[in-house]
Scaffold this motif. Sequence first.
Motif, PDB file in Angstrom:
ATOM      1  N   SER A  76       5.489   6.976  10.788  1.00  0.00           N
ATOM      2  CA  SER A  76       4.232   7.339  10.963  1.00  0.00           C
ATOM      3  C   SER A  76       3.843   8.403  12.129  1.00  0.00           C
ATOM      4  CB  SER A  76       3.095   6.270  11.022  1.00  0.00           C
ATOM      5  OG  SER A  76       3.515   5.750  12.548  1.00  0.00           O
ATOM      6  N   TYR A 112       2.242   0.995  10.640  1.00  0.00           N
ATOM      7  CA  TYR A 112       0.632   1.141  10.071  1.00  0.00           C
ATOM      8  C   TYR A 112      -0.351   1.874  10.817  1.00  0.00           C
ATOM      9  CZ  TYR A 112      -2.714   1.251   6.029  1.00  0.00           C
ATOM     10  OH  TYR A 112      -3.340   1.806   4.925  1.00  0.00           O
ATOM     11  N   ILE A 162      -1.820   5.508   7.068  1.00  0.00           N
ATOM     12  CA  ILE A 162      -0.500   6.039   6.995  1.00  0.00           C
ATOM     13  C   ILE A 162       0.542   4.990   7.287  1.00  0.00           C
ATOM     14  CG2 ILE A 162       1.296   7.557   8.247  1.00  0.00           C
ATOM     15  CD1 ILE A 162      -1.021   9.669   8.606  1.00  0.00           C
TER      16      ILE A 162
END
Length: 266
Positions: free
Chosen positions: A161, A185, A198
């Motif tokens: 991410s 996350y 994401i």
Amino acid sequence: MTEARGSAGPNGETHARHVPGAPCWVSLMVHGLAATEEFYSSLFGWEFQPGPQQLGPYVRALLDGHEVAGIGQLPSDRHLPIAWTPYLASDDVDLTAETVRLCGGTVGVGPLEAGDAGRLVIGSDPAGAIFGVWQAAAHLGTSIDGVPGTPAWHELLTFESTSVVKFYETVFGFEEPVVSADFDYVTLHIAGRPVAGIHGAGGALPHDRGPHWMTYFEVADTDDAVALVVDLGGHVLRPPHDSAHGRVATVADPEGARFSLIQVVR
């Protein structure tokens, strides 16, 4: 899907212009437009009306008269991935396109006019995930949420991410993201409201897809909806399972477009 469900309005809330950066529309390009209309009409109860034809035959899906999503037909000689693509709102699509390029992304289509509906760009982030940008004019985007048959959440599945979060923050002005303590996350916020996620999935990403956006559509009953997907010629990619936000499954339509179904907990 974690942290948040997005901007669901529990009573079929309708919207005015979407805030810049917020997901405002979702669109699918397919080879068999009529068959795809039949599939989603049976699954979600959508009806269809013609939309802008600048990129070929295109229809808008309506639920109880409210615009929900778009489906277009690919030219027969184009063999592009069949995928649902979220569009993020912009007040200046030309400036957004330039920022995408400056931040390491790619602009593949546009900026171009979609009749009097608005202006659009289709681009990809530095990891290769495709997304759209929409500058609204007559067409404001999805005009209902929080009821079965509407988009409930948009989630980017990518390798990790950190780098792509910076890209989306810079291009679309997202606030300081909320990072999950449990796994890779990140939840993106605008004006204090969660709008997208994401997920850094690493090696768990499908080898035939690479980084991509996933749209979650709300349903009244996930298990029933999955059974209907199969009856209509679709496929189950991840069977129904319980999550913190509801019962979720990942499926594909008959042409292979992947999406998730969620029975939302409120």
